[in-house]
Scaffold this motif. Sequence first.
Motif, short mmCIF file in Angstrom:
data_model
loop_
_atom_site.label_atom_id
_atom_site.label_comp_id
_atom_site.label_asym_id
_atom_site.label_seq_id
_atom_site.Cartn_x
_atom_site.Cartn_y
_atom_site.Cartn_z
N ASN A 38 0.81 -1.22 0.00
CA ASN A 38 0.00 0.00 0.00
C ASN A 38 0.85 1.27 0.00
O ASN A 38 0.37 2.33 -0.39
CB ASN A 38 -0.94 0.01 1.20
CG ASN A 38 -1.96 -1.09 1.10
OD1 ASN A 38 -2.53 -1.33 0.04
ND2 ASN A 38 -2.19 -1.80 2.20
N ASP A 39 2.09 1.18 0.44
CA ASP A 39 2.96 2.35 0.44
C ASP A 39 4.05 2.24 -0.62
O ASP A 39 4.94 3.08 -0.69
CB ASP A 39 3.59 2.56 1.82
CG ASP A 39 4.11 3.97 1.98
OD1 ASP A 39 3.39 4.92 1.60
OD2 ASP A 39 5.24 4.13 2.47
N ALA A 40 4.00 1.26 -1.48
CA ALA A 40 4.99 1.08 -2.55
C ALA A 40 5.05 2.29 -3.50
O ALA A 40 6.14 2.67 -3.93
CB ALA A 40 4.72 -0.20 -3.32
N ASP A 45 8.45 7.42 -5.59
CA ASP A 45 8.27 8.88 -5.68
C ASP A 45 6.93 9.28 -6.27
O ASP A 45 6.79 10.35 -6.85
CB ASP A 45 9.41 9.54 -6.46
CG ASP A 45 10.72 9.48 -5.70
OD1 ASP A 45 10.68 9.47 -4.46
OD2 ASP A 45 11.78 9.44 -6.36
N GLU A 46 5.92 8.46 -6.10
CA GLU A 46 4.54 8.80 -6.49
C GLU A 46 3.80 9.16 -5.20
O GLU A 46 2.99 8.40 -4.70
CB GLU A 46 3.89 7.62 -7.20
CG GLU A 46 4.59 7.23 -8.48
CD GLU A 46 4.02 5.95 -9.09
OE1 GLU A 46 2.92 5.52 -8.69
OE2 GLU A 46 4.70 5.37 -9.94
#
Length: 131
Positions: A38-40, A45-46
């Motif tokens: 979920n935090d990938a 940098d998105e």
Amino acid sequence: MSLPTFEEADATAQEGSPFSNGTEGECWMENNCHRCVNDAPTRRDEWDKGCPLIMVALLGKTPNAWMERNPYGLYDRYSCIYFRDEDDPGPGEPTPIPDPPGQEGLFPREPFERPGRMYADTRPREVSVHG
């Protein structure tokens, strides 16, 4: 179970910072958020597609999806119900053990099977021992 939006997470969050200092927060996020799918996007940098629960926590509230497990632990203080390891094969796993071929089951499984999964990392870990 889909990840809530920032507005939904912020509305249900508890007042008060989840961590007493930045070191405590970074230790927990290193063990959880920095390996979660979920935090990938944030790691690529998105920033606008990252996990909204982290933003809620950084703004001084404790997300409702973080269940307190060990109030004195650095790495395991909370358990996030949306955590899924990047190496996790996805919602198709784990599968129930099939009935043996040629044998009928005693009762139907469908009403007793869990509809969701628990997102705990259950893979064995390698441990090094330093003497």
